[in-house]
Scaffold this motif. Structure first.
Motif, PDB file in Angstrom:
ATOM      1  N   SER A   1      -0.866   4.003   1.119  1.00  0.00           N
ATOM      2  CA  SER A   1       0.381   4.498   0.545  1.00  0.00           C
ATOM      3  C   SER A   1       1.154   3.426  -0.206  1.00  0.00           C
ATOM      4  O   SER A   1       2.252   3.687  -0.692  1.00  0.00           O
ATOM      5  CB  SER A   1       1.278   5.065   1.648  1.00  0.00           C
ATOM      6  OG  SER A   1       1.605   4.065   2.602  1.00  0.00           O
ATOM      7  N   ARG A   2       0.583   2.213  -0.310  1.00  0.00           N
ATOM      8  CA  ARG A   2       1.261   1.121  -0.991  1.00  0.00           C
ATOM      9  C   ARG A   2       0.281   0.407  -1.924  1.00  0.00           C
ATOM     10  O   ARG A   2      -0.940   0.572  -1.817  1.00  0.00           O
ATOM     11  CB  ARG A   2       1.790   0.106   0.042  1.00  0.00           C
ATOM     12  CG  ARG A   2       2.724   0.674   1.088  1.00  0.00           C
ATOM     13  CD  ARG A   2       4.127   0.873   0.584  1.00  0.00           C
ATOM     14  NE  ARG A   2       4.818  -0.391   0.409  1.00  0.00           N
ATOM     15  CZ  ARG A   2       5.670  -0.910   1.305  1.00  0.00           C
ATOM     16  NH1 ARG A   2       5.922  -0.278   2.436  1.00  0.00           N
ATOM     17  NH2 ARG A   2       6.296  -2.060   1.056  1.00  0.00           N
ATOM     18  N   CYS A   3       0.813  -0.427  -2.825  1.00  0.00           N
ATOM     19  CA  CYS A   3      -0.024  -1.299  -3.642  1.00  0.00           C
ATOM     20  C   CYS A   3      -0.384  -2.514  -2.800  1.00  0.00           C
ATOM     21  O   CYS A   3       0.503  -3.278  -2.399  1.00  0.00           O
ATOM     22  CB  CYS A   3       0.710  -1.720  -4.913  1.00  0.00           C
ATOM     23  SG  CYS A   3      -0.211  -2.891  -5.929  1.00  0.00           S
ATOM     24  N   CYS A   4      -1.650  -2.698  -2.509  1.00  0.00           N
ATOM     25  CA  CYS A   4      -2.096  -3.726  -1.566  1.00  0.00           C
ATOM     26  C   CYS A   4      -2.725  -4.931  -2.246  1.00  0.00           C
ATOM     27  O   CYS A   4      -2.958  -5.960  -1.588  1.00  0.00           O
ATOM     28  CB  CYS A   4      -3.120  -3.131  -0.598  1.00  0.00           C
ATOM     29  SG  CYS A   4      -2.729  -1.496  -0.004  1.00  0.00           S
ATOM     30  N   PHE A   5      -3.029  -4.822  -3.538  1.00  0.00           N
ATOM     31  CA  PHE A   5      -3.721  -5.874  -4.269  1.00  0.00           C
ATOM     32  C   PHE A   5      -3.533  -5.574  -5.754  1.00  0.00           C
ATOM     33  O   PHE A   5      -3.503  -4.404  -6.144  1.00  0.00           O
ATOM     34  CB  PHE A   5      -5.212  -5.868  -3.909  1.00  0.00           C
ATOM     35  CG  PHE A   5      -5.962  -7.117  -4.311  1.00  0.00           C
ATOM     36  CD1 PHE A   5      -5.906  -8.256  -3.523  1.00  0.00           C
ATOM     37  CD2 PHE A   5      -6.718  -7.147  -5.477  1.00  0.00           C
ATOM     38  CE1 PHE A   5      -6.601  -9.408  -3.871  1.00  0.00           C
ATOM     39  CE2 PHE A   5      -7.414  -8.290  -5.844  1.00  0.00           C
ATOM     40  CZ  PHE A   5      -7.359  -9.427  -5.032  1.00  0.00           C
ATOM     41  N   PRO A   6      -3.385  -6.609  -6.602  1.00  0.00           N
ATOM     42  CA  PRO A   6      -3.176  -6.329  -8.038  1.00  0.00           C
ATOM     43  C   PRO A   6      -4.371  -5.597  -8.635  1.00  0.00           C
ATOM     44  O   PRO A   6      -5.500  -6.098  -8.592  1.00  0.00           O
ATOM     45  CB  PRO A   6      -2.984  -7.720  -8.646  1.00  0.00           C
ATOM     46  CG  PRO A   6      -3.542  -8.685  -7.643  1.00  0.00           C
ATOM     47  CD  PRO A   6      -3.365  -8.053  -6.302  1.00  0.00           C
ATOM     48  N   GLU A   7      -4.107  -4.453  -9.205  1.00  0.00           N
ATOM     49  CA  GLU A   7      -5.180  -3.578  -9.657  1.00  0.00           C
ATOM     50  C   GLU A   7      -5.760  -3.988 -11.007  1.00  0.00           C
ATOM     51  O   GLU A   7      -6.651  -3.301 -11.528  1.00  0.00           O
ATOM     52  CB  GLU A   7      -4.685  -2.133  -9.665  1.00  0.00           C
ATOM     53  CG  GLU A   7      -4.375  -1.639  -8.257  1.00  0.00           C
ATOM     54  CD  GLU A   7      -3.556  -0.357  -8.215  1.00  0.00           C
ATOM     55  OE1 GLU A   7      -3.487   0.340  -9.262  1.00  0.00           O
ATOM     56  OE2 GLU A   7      -2.971  -0.055  -7.160  1.00  0.00           O
ATOM     57  N   ASN A   8      -5.264  -5.096 -11.565  1.00  0.00           N
ATOM     58  CA  ASN A   8      -5.867  -5.665 -12.780  1.00  0.00           C
ATOM     59  C   ASN A   8      -6.536  -7.003 -12.506  1.00  0.00           C
ATOM     60  O   ASN A   8      -6.897  -7.727 -13.431  1.00  0.00           O
ATOM     61  CB  ASN A   8      -4.797  -5.835 -13.854  1.00  0.00           C
ATOM     62  CG  ASN A   8      -3.672  -6.796 -13.421  1.00  0.00           C
ATOM     63  OD1 ASN A   8      -3.602  -7.196 -12.256  1.00  0.00           O
ATOM     64  ND2 ASN A   8      -2.800  -7.139 -14.355  1.00  0.00           N
TER      65      ASN A   8
END
Length: 531
Positions: A245-252
């Motif tokens: 439910s959260r951003c856990c790691f930079p997706e780029n």
């Protein structure tokens, strides 16, 4: 004048004054609520240094408080009305439990002298009603014990894994006499044992193809940057756990591998090339469809680091370590050694999509939002049918920049965006909500208007519960009964609550609408009619 417990004998104050004294010292400055008759005595001479955040339904109230607590990293205080109000709120209490959100919920109860006669608006088993989705619930045996119960409730809510708690308070308790209760300092950090850290570090050292799987606890526990450094130290791919439910790691990031599916076979397939999987801050095995076969490849060793003992208990395979996530990542990072293995290939960067044309589809809508959102924006999402498209075209690259419900229930994210905007005044909040999802809590827009919160509500209108239609295929069905929604005017619903808005049909119109919203110091709703 508002009552203030500091003006009274600390050994002879009202339960109400003692409670607000405790709330104040615990760092609370607002109460999210929807009041009823049994709560009125709590708010007599309401303190001027507290804010009452009114929501127009109990389910929305709890979701607002959840969003505030998630974004601030502190517990939030909620007030609900007896049995009916707690019942209305249960969907959001369930989500708060799954989100591991620290909420201190007070619920009204009829006066003690009336309880033997089962009066009107009486909560028959007040402490049992919210179970099993609260960590602890209590209706104190004596009025003077209410502040002590609230102090324990706060400590229980903040202890990992965090979550909601409930204290039922009879209406006549607030005027009873008691003593002040002082806030206590508790360090909830649990460091992993040296042996556990050494085992994980040794396994990483010997591995040729390690992978990390990260979940919501990484962002909630402030371990985002440490996790990035650990992945870079080990040259290991990083997957996001199912249903995070959260951003856990930079997706780029070059080491970002993608999002694991919620199916047994899909997880095994995605991780097939790894000889070591270290799961940090999530259950790896969150399934949404029935599966068969192994939970992981026989050739892969599994380590599971979590702050939730229950998750560790039911994890079907591997070695689980129960510890505070930030402390665990820091310790593994300190024990680890820079690796000589080659840099693996992460997920290919999704290609931009065309945003031209006379109509707008999902990919184009998300591309326009990605191209035009402020750099400090927070995405609050509840559009499950297009979540895969969101993961492709609307990447999140900063901690605290993405929120959704980990429960799978609807009605959370629109009101949660209000609490998030209250906690994160330094950021721009974009609530991306499906048309079906929005109708669970559309009245929350009124609270955004009342508080002048500059939230951009984007309603993705695909005329139905598209996620349900997609999921019907799992059962071999061509469609789902009751999944079409037609004739709803979302702009009119917003305007009826004092919120500006417009309906758009093209990418150019959406771009202009987002620019309009960004210039307003008030909420704005954009209904995107999708092809």
């Amino acid at each position: 004048m508002p009552s203030n417990s500091r003006d009274h004998d600390p050994e002879n104050v009202t339960v109400r004054d003692a409670s607000f004294h405790l709330f104040r010292n615990l760092g609370f400055d607002r109460i999210f609520g929807n009041p009823g008759s049994t709560e009125l005595p709590m708010f007599r001479d309401f303190p001027s240094d507290f804010q009452y955040v009114l929501g127009l339904s109990e389910c929305s109230v709890v979701a607002m408080a959840d969003g505030y607590a998630q974004a601030s990293g502190r517990a939030a205080l909620v007030n609900l009305h007896s049995a009916a109000g707690v019942g209305h709120a249960m969907g959001s209490i369930f989500t708060a439990y799954r989100n591991a959100t620290p909420l201190v919920i007070t619920a009204g109860q009829q006066a003690r002298s009336m309880l033997p006669f089962e009066p009107y608006l009486y909560s028959v088993q007040a402490t049992e009603l919210p179970k099993p989705y609260v960590k602890w619930s209590c209706e104190p045996a004596r009025a003077q014990d209410v502040p002590l119960a609230l102090a324990r409730a706060y400590c229980t809510a903040m202890q990992y894994p965090r979550g909601p708690v409930l204290v039922s308070v009879p209406a006549d308790d607030w005027d009873a006499r008691t003593s002040l209760v002082q806030a206590r300092e508790i360090d909830f950090t649990i460091r992993p044992s040296a042996a556990s850290v050494a085992s994980i570090a040794d396994a990483l050292r010997k591995s040729s193809r390690p992978a990390f799987v990260v979940g919501s606890e990484v962002d909630r526990n402030g371990a985002w940057h440490q996790m990035v450094r650990l992945a870079e130290q080990q040259n290991a791919l990083v997957w996001v756990a199912p249903a995070s439910s959260r951003c856990c790691f930079p997706e780029n990031h070059p080491l970002f591998a993608g999002f694991l599916p919620r199916s047994r076979e899909g997880i095994v397939s995605a991780l097939q090339g790894s000889d070591l999987v270290v799961v940090i801050g999530a259950p790896l095995f969150t399934y949404h469809v029935e599966g068969s076969g192994p939970h992981a490849s026989d050739s892969a060793a599994i380590f599971h680091v979590t702050d939730d003992p229950n998750s560790a208990a039911w994890c079907p395979i591997g070695t689980s370590v129960v510890a505070s996530i930030r402390a665990a990542v820091e310790d593994i990072l300190a024990k680890g050694e820079p690796t000589k293995r080659a840099m693996p290939t992460g997920r290919p960067a999704p290609q931009p999509v065309s945003t031209g044309g006379s109509a707008i589809d999902v990919a184009a809508m998300l591309q326009v939002i990605a191209d035009n959102r402020p750099a400090n924006s927070i995405i609050v999402e509840e559009a499950p049918s297009i979540r895969g498209d969101i993961q492709n075209h609307l990447p999140c690259v900063r901690p605290g920049s993405f929120f959704t419900a980990s429960s799978g229930g609807l009605g959370y994210s629109l009101p949660a965006s209000i609490g998030i905007a209250m906690a994160r005044t330094d950021a721009s909040v974009i609530a991306l909500i499906g048309d079906g999802s929005s109708m669970y809590s559309i009245q929350a827009i009124w609270t955004a208007v009342e508080h002048g919160l500059p939230i951009t509500f984007v309603i993705a209108n695909n005329h139905g519960y598209a996620a349900l239609k997609k999921f019907a295929r799992v059962f071999g069905m061509d469609g789902a009964l009751g999944s079409d929604l037609k004739g709803i005017d979302f702009v009119a619903l917003a305007q009826g609550q004092g919120c500006g808005g417009e309906r758009v049909f093209t990418s150019d119109a959406l771009k202009q609408a987002l620019a309009t919203a960004s210039k307003r110091n008030a909420p704005y709703l954009i209904e995107v009619v999708l092809t």
